[in-house]
Design an enzyme around this catalytic site. Structure first.
Site, mmCIF file in Angstrom:
data_model
loop_
_atom_site.group_PDB
_atom_site.id
_atom_site.type_symbol
_atom_site.label_atom_id
_atom_site.label_comp_id
_atom_site.label_asym_id
_atom_site.label_seq_id
_atom_site.Cartn_x
_atom_site.Cartn_y
_atom_site.Cartn_z
ATOM 1 N N THR A 16 0.844 -1.195 0.000
ATOM 2 C CA THR A 16 0.000 0.000 0.000
ATOM 3 C C THR A 16 0.880 1.247 0.000
ATOM 4 O O THR A 16 2.047 1.207 0.367
ATOM 5 C CB THR A 16 -0.935 0.028 1.218
ATOM 6 O OG1 THR A 16 -0.164 0.221 2.418
ATOM 7 C CG2 THR A 16 -1.741 -1.269 1.319
ATOM 8 N N GLY A 17 0.305 2.356 -0.439
ATOM 9 C CA GLY A 17 1.086 3.588 -0.537
ATOM 10 C C GLY A 17 2.222 3.463 -1.514
ATOM 11 O O GLY A 17 3.312 4.008 -1.311
ATOM 12 N N ALA A 18 1.959 2.773 -2.639
ATOM 13 C CA ALA A 18 3.043 2.424 -3.571
ATOM 14 C C ALA A 18 3.274 3.445 -4.667
ATOM 15 O O ALA A 18 4.171 3.261 -5.485
ATOM 16 C CB ALA A 18 2.745 1.065 -4.204
ATOM 17 N N SER A 19 2.516 4.526 -4.705
ATOM 18 C CA SER A 19 2.642 5.459 -5.827
ATOM 19 C C SER A 19 3.798 6.436 -5.667
ATOM 20 O O SER A 19 4.187 7.102 -6.628
ATOM 21 C CB SER A 19 1.332 6.242 -6.008
ATOM 22 O OG SER A 19 1.044 7.013 -4.849
ATOM 23 N N SER A 20 4.388 6.541 -4.464
ATOM 24 C CA SER A 20 5.508 7.463 -4.252
ATOM 25 C C SER A 20 6.230 7.080 -2.969
ATOM 26 O O SER A 20 5.843 6.137 -2.275
ATOM 27 C CB SER A 20 5.010 8.914 -4.153
ATOM 28 O OG SER A 20 4.233 9.100 -2.976
ATOM 29 N N GLY A 21 7.305 7.816 -2.663
ATOM 30 C CA GLY A 21 8.014 7.618 -1.410
ATOM 31 C C GLY A 21 8.534 6.216 -1.205
ATOM 32 O O GLY A 21 9.051 5.591 -2.148
ATOM 33 N N ILE A 22 8.392 5.675 -0.016
ATOM 34 C CA ILE A 22 8.934 4.365 0.347
ATOM 35 C C ILE A 22 8.298 3.248 -0.475
ATOM 36 O O ILE A 22 8.970 2.294 -0.893
ATOM 37 C CB ILE A 22 8.726 4.114 1.852
ATOM 38 C CG1 ILE A 22 9.633 5.043 2.677
ATOM 39 C CG2 ILE A 22 9.000 2.660 2.205
ATOM 40 C CD1 ILE A 22 9.282 5.082 4.152
ATOM 41 N N GLY A 23 7.001 3.314 -0.701
ATOM 42 C CA GLY A 23 6.307 2.249 -1.414
ATOM 43 C C GLY A 23 6.789 2.061 -2.840
ATOM 44 O O GLY A 23 6.785 0.938 -3.357
ATOM 45 N N TYR A 160 0.792 12.768 14.158
ATOM 46 C CA TYR A 160 1.384 11.651 13.423
ATOM 47 C C TYR A 160 1.984 10.635 14.394
ATOM 48 O O TYR A 160 1.784 9.421 14.268
ATOM 49 C CB TYR A 160 2.457 12.196 12.483
ATOM 50 C CG TYR A 160 3.278 11.159 11.771
ATOM 51 C CD1 TYR A 160 2.763 10.476 10.675
ATOM 52 C CD2 TYR A 160 4.588 10.880 12.176
ATOM 53 C CE1 TYR A 160 3.528 9.531 10.005
ATOM 54 C CE2 TYR A 160 5.350 9.941 11.518
ATOM 55 C CZ TYR A 160 4.821 9.273 10.424
ATOM 56 O OH TYR A 160 5.585 8.330 9.771
#
Length: 345
Positions: A16-23, A160
């Site tokens: 999940t969250g794969a469109s940018s950053g760590i993912g 956060y």
């Protein structure tokens, strides 16, 4: 019970969250190692381009447009993995968003929305993964991306940190329950320090100056490396950056000293001198820009995390941890002597 996980080349991995950053580097790295990947996020265009990139390079990937803060969306991710590849072997709960602002300034609706993504998204993902692994009857891995701030909250990003504290607690509880039940499912927690991603650009900011990591900053590929190691090797937790581990140990040994230190350094080390983006220009309620691994941070950008590599070898990890505890103890002792002087409160 020892759990034997499949090698990456034989796995289907949900991220999940794969469109940018760590993912993003996690998906790319997993595909290069031979894994089939199912990537999920809210940015359809970024996911479409990522899947095309992986498939064009000889990998196999599918995408699902989903908001992890919605339980039905998370269930659809699991269903898509079953439909495309017959199931999955590792589920990575990586999606996350931050808010920069004081505890009394951030609005309650903003807090609730962030908890939907950062905490409830993890809960929905874990439940979906456990149900699938139990139905299949085979081994499986859950990898949750936490943070240094999930062990020791800073100022400025208190909301956060509160959500990540909840993630860390849920992670520990789930790991113990599954182990006690005899389920062949590993639950790992990744604790990054400061990572050079678009995290700050995607965050909702109440600050006058642009959120930005100062100090030592690590590449997202180092987090991806730790995630994929846990996907194939039972591992309780991994830190990205030794200073993250050191800071947690220091806080445990000398909490008041850590309070005072963070009161001095938290605010200036979480922004640079640019004006902040507009408070409405963020990815809290809608998809942010995609296909970017790196952010616009101003800190000391390290090429890799050597501590990630060390943690793959338990004996080395033990010795370095002992050294870190010794340093933290020395700091506590120095602080105690200062406070013991006459006239010092």
């Amino acid at each position: 019970m020892a759990v034997k996980l499949k090698p990456l080349s034989e796995q289907v991995i949900v991220i999940t969250g794969a469109s940018s950053g760590i993912g993003l580097p996690t998906a790319r790295m997993a595909a290069k190692k031979g894994a089939k990947v199912v990537v999920a996020a809210r940015n359809r265009e970024a996911l479409h381009n990522l899947v095309n990139e992986i498939n064009a390079s000889g990998g196999r990937a599918e995408f699902v447009v989903a908001d992890v803060g919605v339980e039905e969306d998370v269930k659809r991710i699991g269903e898509a993995a079953v439909a495309a590849f017959g199931g999955f072997d590792t589920w990575v709960n990586n999606a996350g968003i931050s808010i920069f602002g004081s505890a009394l300034e951030v609005s309650i609706p903003d807090m609730k929305r962030m908890f939907d993504t950062n905490f409830w998204g993890v809960v929905y993902g874990c439940r979906t993964a456990v149900a699938h692994f139990r139905e299949r009857g085979g081994p499986g891995a859950i990898v949750n991306v936490g943070t240094l701030f999930g062990d020791r909250a800073p100022m400025v990003q208190g909301t956060y940190a509160a959500a990540k504290h909840a993630v860390h607690g849920y992670n520990d509880m789930l790991r113990m329950e599954l182990e006690a039940a005899g389920d062949p499912i590993t639950v790992s927690l990744i604790k990054p320090g400061r990572i050079d991603t678009p995290y700050n650009e995607h965050a909702r900011s109440y600050l006058d100056k642009q959120p930005s990591h100062q100090g030592m900053v690590y590449p997202p590929a180092s987090v991806a490396e730790s995630i994929l190691f846990c996907a194939a090797h039972p591992k309780r937790e991994m830190y990205v950056g030794f200073q993250a581990k050191f800071f947690v140990k220091l806080a445990g040994i000398a909490p008041r000293f850590t309070d005072k230190l963070m009161e001095k350094v938290d605010y200036p080390t979480q922004h640079d001198e640019r004006p902040s983006r507009d408070v409405e220009d963020n990815a809290l309620y809608h998809a942010g820009y995609g296909l970017q691994e790196r952010g616009t941070n101003a800190g000391w950008k390290r090429p890799r995390s050597l501590y990630v590599k060390v943690q793959k070898h338990p004996a080395l990890t033990w010795w370095i941890t002992i050294a870190g505890i010794g340093l933290a103890a020395a700091a506590w002792n120095a602080n105690r002597k200062v406070n013991a002087k006459p006239g010092v409160a």
